[in-house]
Design a protein around this motif. Structure first.
Motif, PDB file in Angstrom:
ATOM      1  N   TRP A 279       0.834  -1.210   0.000  1.00 44.39           N
ATOM      2  CA  TRP A 279       0.000   0.000   0.000  1.00 44.39           C
ATOM      3  C   TRP A 279       0.866   1.257   0.000  1.00 44.39           C
ATOM      4  O   TRP A 279       0.570   2.230  -0.678  1.00 44.39           O
ATOM      5  CB  TRP A 279      -0.918  -0.007   1.223  1.00 44.39           C
ATOM      6  N   LEU A 280       1.973   1.227   0.721  1.00 43.70           N
ATOM      7  CA  LEU A 280       2.824   2.415   0.838  1.00 43.70           C
ATOM      8  C   LEU A 280       3.427   2.804  -0.511  1.00 43.70           C
ATOM      9  O   LEU A 280       3.428   3.970  -0.879  1.00 43.70           O
ATOM     10  CB  LEU A 280       3.946   2.136   1.838  1.00 43.70           C
ATOM     11  N   ALA A 281       3.935   1.815  -1.273  1.00 41.32           N
ATOM     12  CA  ALA A 281       4.466   2.057  -2.624  1.00 41.32           C
ATOM     13  C   ALA A 281       5.466   3.224  -2.634  1.00 41.32           C
ATOM     14  O   ALA A 281       5.201   4.311  -3.145  1.00 41.32           O
ATOM     15  CB  ALA A 281       3.323   2.314  -3.610  1.00 41.32           C
ATOM     16  N   SER A 282       6.644   2.960  -2.123  1.00 41.07           N
ATOM     17  CA  SER A 282       7.649   4.007  -1.897  1.00 41.07           C
ATOM     18  C   SER A 282       8.468   4.328  -3.143  1.00 41.07           C
ATOM     19  O   SER A 282       8.854   3.436  -3.897  1.00 41.07           O
ATOM     20  CB  SER A 282       8.582   3.510  -0.782  1.00 41.07           C
ATOM     21  N   ARG A 283       8.756   5.614  -3.345  1.00 39.22           N
ATOM     22  CA  ARG A 283       9.641   6.017  -4.443  1.00 39.22           C
ATOM     23  C   ARG A 283      10.449   7.243  -4.024  1.00 39.22           C
ATOM     24  O   ARG A 283      10.025   8.021  -3.155  1.00 39.22           O
ATOM     25  CB  ARG A 283       8.861   6.302  -5.722  1.00 39.22           C
ATOM     26  N   ASN A 284      11.611   7.401  -4.650  1.00 37.41           N
ATOM     27  CA  ASN A 284      12.433   8.585  -4.450  1.00 37.41           C
ATOM     28  C   ASN A 284      12.267   9.517  -5.643  1.00 37.41           C
ATOM     29  O   ASN A 284      12.261   9.061  -6.793  1.00 37.41           O
ATOM     30  CB  ASN A 284      13.898   8.208  -4.283  1.00 37.41           C
ATOM     31  N   VAL A 285      12.163  10.785  -5.339  1.00 39.46           N
ATOM     32  CA  VAL A 285      11.734  11.752  -6.350  1.00 39.46           C
ATOM     33  C   VAL A 285      12.639  12.976  -6.322  1.00 39.46           C
ATOM     34  O   VAL A 285      13.071  13.422  -5.251  1.00 39.46           O
ATOM     35  CB  VAL A 285      10.272  12.176  -6.068  1.00 39.46           C
ATOM     36  N   LEU A 286      12.902  13.512  -7.505  1.00 41.29           N
ATOM     37  CA  LEU A 286      13.531  14.821  -7.637  1.00 41.29           C
ATOM     38  C   LEU A 286      12.410  15.813  -7.927  1.00 41.29           C
ATOM     39  O   LEU A 286      11.679  15.658  -8.907  1.00 41.29           O
ATOM     40  CB  LEU A 286      14.534  14.786  -8.792  1.00 41.29           C
ATOM     41  N   GLU A 287      12.255  16.799  -7.067  1.00 31.63           N
ATOM     42  CA  GLU A 287      11.161  17.760  -7.226  1.00 31.63           C
ATOM     43  C   GLU A 287      11.761  19.149  -7.419  1.00 31.63           C
ATOM     44  O   GLU A 287      12.604  19.594  -6.640  1.00 31.63           O
ATOM     45  CB  GLU A 287      10.255  17.729  -5.983  1.00 31.63           C
ATOM     46  N   PHE A 288      11.299  19.839  -8.478  1.00 32.38           N
ATOM     47  CA  PHE A 288      11.852  21.138  -8.851  1.00 32.38           C
ATOM     48  C   PHE A 288      10.957  22.269  -8.345  1.00 32.38           C
ATOM     49  O   PHE A 288       9.725  22.150  -8.381  1.00 32.38           O
ATOM     50  CB  PHE A 288      11.955  21.264 -10.372  1.00 32.38           C
ATOM     51  N   ILE A 423      14.839  19.445  -4.771  1.00 31.82           N
ATOM     52  CA  ILE A 423      15.016  18.574  -3.615  1.00 31.82           C
ATOM     53  C   ILE A 423      15.026  17.125  -4.081  1.00 31.82           C
ATOM     54  O   ILE A 423      14.420  16.775  -5.107  1.00 31.82           O
ATOM     55  CB  ILE A 423      13.893  18.764  -2.573  1.00 31.82           C
ATOM     56  N   VAL A 424      15.714  16.279  -3.309  1.00 34.10           N
ATOM     57  CA  VAL A 424      15.552  14.842  -3.489  1.00 34.10           C
ATOM     58  C   VAL A 424      14.799  14.359  -2.254  1.00 34.10           C
ATOM     59  O   VAL A 424      15.210  14.582  -1.120  1.00 34.10           O
ATOM     60  CB  VAL A 424      16.907  14.124  -3.696  1.00 34.10           C
ATOM     61  N   THR A 425      13.662  13.712  -2.480  1.00 38.41           N
ATOM     62  CA  THR A 425      12.755  13.429  -1.384  1.00 38.41           C
ATOM     63  C   THR A 425      12.094  12.073  -1.577  1.00 38.41           C
ATOM     64  O   THR A 425      12.386  11.352  -2.540  1.00 38.41           O
ATOM     65  CB  THR A 425      11.694  14.552  -1.284  1.00 38.41           C
ATOM     66  N   HIS A 426      11.228  11.740  -0.653  1.00 40.01           N
ATOM     67  CA  HIS A 426      10.502  10.474  -0.690  1.00 40.01           C
ATOM     68  C   HIS A 426       9.014  10.751  -0.882  1.00 40.01           C
ATOM     69  O   HIS A 426       8.453  11.640  -0.248  1.00 40.01           O
ATOM     70  CB  HIS A 426      10.698   9.710   0.623  1.00 40.01           C
ATOM     71  N   ILE A 427       8.389   9.973  -1.757  1.00 41.71           N
ATOM     72  CA  ILE A 427       6.952  10.092  -1.987  1.00 41.71           C
ATOM     73  C   ILE A 427       6.357   8.682  -1.985  1.00 41.71           C
ATOM     74  O   ILE A 427       6.918   7.766  -2.589  1.00 41.71           O
ATOM     75  CB  ILE A 427       6.657  10.772  -3.339  1.00 41.71           C
ATOM     76  N   ALA A 428       5.227   8.509  -1.315  1.00 43.12           N
ATOM     77  CA  ALA A 428       4.552   7.211  -1.292  1.00 43.12           C
ATOM     78  C   ALA A 428       3.353   7.226  -2.233  1.00 43.12           C
ATOM     79  O   ALA A 428       2.727   8.278  -2.453  1.00 43.12           O
ATOM     80  CB  ALA A 428       4.101   6.876   0.125  1.00 43.12           C
ATOM     81  N   GLY A 429       3.038   6.051  -2.774  1.00 43.92           N
ATOM     82  CA  GLY A 429       1.946   5.953  -3.744  1.00 43.92           C
ATOM     83  C   GLY A 429       0.591   5.710  -3.123  1.00 43.92           C
ATOM     84  O   GLY A 429      -0.434   6.060  -3.693  1.00 43.92           O
ATOM     85  N   PHE A 430       0.559   5.054  -1.952  1.00 45.16           N
ATOM     86  CA  PHE A 430      -0.670   4.796  -1.197  1.00 45.16           C
ATOM     87  C   PHE A 430      -1.746   4.097  -2.015  1.00 45.16           C
ATOM     88  O   PHE A 430      -2.940   4.360  -1.854  1.00 45.16           O
ATOM     89  CB  PHE A 430      -1.218   6.083  -0.596  1.00 45.16           C
ATOM     90  N   GLY A 431      -1.319   3.204  -2.899  1.00 43.72           N
ATOM     91  CA  GLY A 431      -2.260   2.296  -3.559  1.00 43.72           C
ATOM     92  C   GLY A 431      -3.062   2.887  -4.691  1.00 43.72           C
ATOM     93  O   GLY A 431      -3.705   2.134  -5.435  1.00 43.72           O
ATOM     94  N   ASP A 432      -3.073   4.208  -4.857  1.00 46.32           N
ATOM     95  CA  ASP A 432      -3.932   4.810  -5.877  1.00 46.32           C
ATOM     96  C   ASP A 432      -3.371   6.190  -6.227  1.00 46.32           C
ATOM     97  O   ASP A 432      -3.048   6.964  -5.316  1.00 46.32           O
ATOM     98  CB  ASP A 432      -5.359   4.943  -5.324  1.00 46.32           C
ATOM     99  N   PRO A 433      -3.258   6.529  -7.513  1.00 46.10           N
ATOM    100  CA  PRO A 433      -2.690   7.846  -7.871  1.00 46.10           C
ATOM    101  C   PRO A 433      -3.517   9.023  -7.361  1.00 46.10           C
ATOM    102  O   PRO A 433      -2.972  10.119  -7.184  1.00 46.10           O
ATOM    103  CB  PRO A 433      -2.635   7.804  -9.404  1.00 46.10           C
ATOM    104  N   GLN A 434      -4.792   8.815  -7.128  1.00 52.65           N
ATOM    105  CA  GLN A 434      -5.600   9.915  -6.596  1.00 52.65           C
ATOM    106  C   GLN A 434      -5.130  10.301  -5.192  1.00 52.65           C
ATOM    107  O   GLN A 434      -5.263  11.452  -4.778  1.00 52.65           O
ATOM    108  CB  GLN A 434      -7.087   9.539  -6.578  1.00 52.65           C
ATOM    109  N   ILE A 435      -4.567   9.335  -4.465  1.00 51.79           N
ATOM    110  CA  ILE A 435      -4.026   9.618  -3.137  1.00 51.79           C
ATOM    111  C   ILE A 435      -2.550  10.012  -3.233  1.00 51.79           C
ATOM    112  O   ILE A 435      -2.126  11.022  -2.660  1.00 51.79           O
ATOM    113  CB  ILE A 435      -4.161   8.387  -2.218  1.00 51.79           C
ATOM    114  N   GLY A 436      -1.765   9.233  -3.979  1.00 46.26           N
ATOM    115  CA  GLY A 436      -0.322   9.404  -3.920  1.00 46.26           C
ATOM    116  C   GLY A 436       0.277  10.352  -4.942  1.00 46.26           C
ATOM    117  O   GLY A 436       1.384  10.867  -4.732  1.00 46.26           O
TER     118      GLY A 436
END
Length: 533
Positions: A279-288, A423-436
């Motif tokens: 459910w957490l579906a973890s990813r690392n992201v570069l955010e501008f 930034i380089v950060t962490h973002i979770a997917g939470f099972g559904d793109p509407q949430i994550g």
């Protein structure tokens, strides 16, 4: 920077994981009452102890022992009752009716009722939660015909709401302690009163957080443990040593370095589990920060994406544990994920070309521009990601200064002051793109002081139109189709860039029994957990 591990060694590591999983010891089945479970707080010390508005991983990991959700996930995303004993969706999909569990009390003895759910929905989730505006966009009204009934009236059927009612995502706070207060600064956030299996006892900043057994818990006879003590251990080497010596017995969200993982798997006194993160579906992201130069120019953002070799980044920073990213929706979210997207393969020449076109020619010293990269202070892994990115961008003439800080300063810089380049950060997917995913792309989630909202400041009417159409989609098929269009536009505009899809793990003492295998098990309540003699 760490060197690459040979492919043979990597295959051996995978085989050892499988072997250890298959050779897990037969566990005794009769729970033993009592005892203290010592847990490492990861990542780091939380800012508060309620995830009702702060979704930091450590906050959710601890507060889910104090607060129940309406529902929770069993294995394979099966929804199971918690504070709601049952729920019915009307035939037209425009009403969801929940029946609440009777005789549930808050830890201060006050009764839990539908008024607490309505208050949390209207005054907390919709106002200060980073994702709830998107998650509950279809809700037109919430009704409470009696103290044990909650009815959500919807404008249109929603495929996402039931997926967001576990205690990690949508915590219910006591109305009698929060009504009429500044929710984010309410002092009960640091000494919470919940309905869960454990009660807050004390918080010694920088050292420990202590929870004790709730003797009036609605699930009679549980929890089995007398206490759960969260230890604050910032250093990764010290965390692994604590597991080895038995001074801590449990940790989630990859609590030890990937360098120590193989040792942990070979240690007969420890168990390593990769379940509970679906459910957490973890990813690392570069955010501008797209509000200001140079990253207000999409050509510069695309150049950065082309300049980073994600396959090499995975091998160098995670020993190949993580998978290179291709979309703001993770590949594990199979219903929504698509490969029909703009891509940014590693291509230094293309990056150089884009930077030339954007008006950043090389100077005499070979550089084109200078920027600052802030890394999420969730342990040394994020510093490694930042160092890899710095070296990657140097090849195309971008001079990167890496800036470190503590978590409160990082949050203020990004989500309150917008004082950053990228930034380089962490973002979770939470099972559904509407949430994550919506929270990074929808202009209505540009929220001051709210962590993990649209910190980039990205706003595009076309994107808003797609997201809002998805919220109102009459069928699940149409919603999926729209989220594939969201991915295409996101990969075109690139306000954020998925670097890696993570593979997270839990480490626990071999004495620990009863751990959840649910899809959100990494945030379980621990009510069924006990320590074998």
């Amino acid at each position: 920077m760490r060197t690459l591990i040979p492919a043979i060694a990597w295959r051996s590591l995978l085989l050892s994981i499988a072997a250890i999983t298959l050779q897990a010891p037969v566990q005794a089945q009769t729970p033993v009452r009592g005892g203290t479970l010592v847990v490492v707080s990861n990542p780091g010390e939380p800012a508060v102890l309620t995830a009702a508005f702060n979704q930091q991983g450590a906050v959710a990991a601890i507060s889910t022992k104090i607060f129940d959700g309406l529902l929770h996930f069993g294995e394979n995303f099966k929804l199971e009752p918690e504070l709601a004993t049952n729920w019915d969706v009307s035939k037209d999909g425009k009403e969801i009716r929940f029946r609440l569990r009777p005789n549930v009390k808050w830890h201060d003895g006050k009764p839990f009722t539908s008024a607490d759910v309505k208050f949390s929905f209207e005054e907390v989730w919709l106002k200060v939660h980073p994702r709830a505006r998107s998650t509950f966009a279809a809700v037109e009204a919430i009704e409470t015909p009696d103290p044990l009934t909650v009815v959500l009236k919807l404008r249109n059927p929603s495929g996402v709401i039931l997926s967001a009612l576990n205690s990690a995502e949508s915590q219910i706070v006591p109305k009698h302690l929060y009504e009429g207060t500044d929710i984010v600064r309410n002092p009960w956030n640091a000494k919470p009163v919940g309905t869960g299996p454990f009660r807050f006892k004390e918080w010694v900043r920088g050292d420990r957080i202590v929870l004790e057994r709730n003797p009036d818990y609605w699930d009679a006879g549980k929890p089995y443990l007398d206490q759960v003590v969260y230890r604050i251990i910032p250093d990764a080497t010290a965390r692994y040593a604590a597991f080895e010596t038995g001074s801590v017995q449990y940790g989630v969200l990859s609590p030890i370095s990937v360098n120590d993982l193989e040792r942990a798997q070979k240690n007969k006194n420890l168990q390593v589990d990769f379940h509970g993160y679906e459910w957490l579906a973890s990813r690392n992201v570069l955010e501008f920060n797209v509000r200001k130069p140079p990253f207000n120019d999409v050509r510069v953002r695309r150049a950065v994406a082309h300049a980073i070799d994600l396959a090499a980044m995975s091998k160098v920073t995670t020993r190949g544990f993580a998978k290179p990213g291709t979309s703001p929706v993770l590949s594990t979210q199979t219903r929504f994920f698509t490969t029909d997207l703009p891509t940014y393969p590693f291509d230094v020449k293309q990056a150089d070309k884009l930077l030339d076109e954007a008006g950043f020619p090389r100077k005499g010293d070979g550089t084109r521009l200078a920027v600052t990269l802030d890394w999420l202070p969730f342990g040394e892994n994020y510093l490694r990601y930042a160092e890899f990115i710095k070296q990657s961008l140097r090849r195309v003439g971008i001079d990167v200064t890496i800036r470190g800080q503590d978590l409160p300063q990082f949050m203020r810089r990004v989500y309150s002051q917008n004082d950053f380049d990228f930034i380089v950060t962490h973002i979770a997917g939470f099972g559904d793109p509407q949430i994550g995913t919506d929270r990074l792309l929808w202009s209505k989630t540009i929220l001051k002081d709210v962590p993990w909202s649209n910190g980039a400041g990205y706003s595009n009417p076309a994107m808003d139109g797609l997201i809002e159409a998805a919220h109102e989609a009459p069928t699940e098929e149409r919603r999926i189709e729209l989220y594939k269009k969201v991915q295409r536009l996101a990969q075109t505009d690139l306000p954020s860039f998925t670097l890696l899809e993570n593979r997270m793990y839990t480490v626990a003492s071999a004495r620990l029994r009863g751990l959840s295998k649910g899809s959100d098990g990494s945030y379980e309540s621990l009510k069924n957990v006990w320590l074998a003699p």
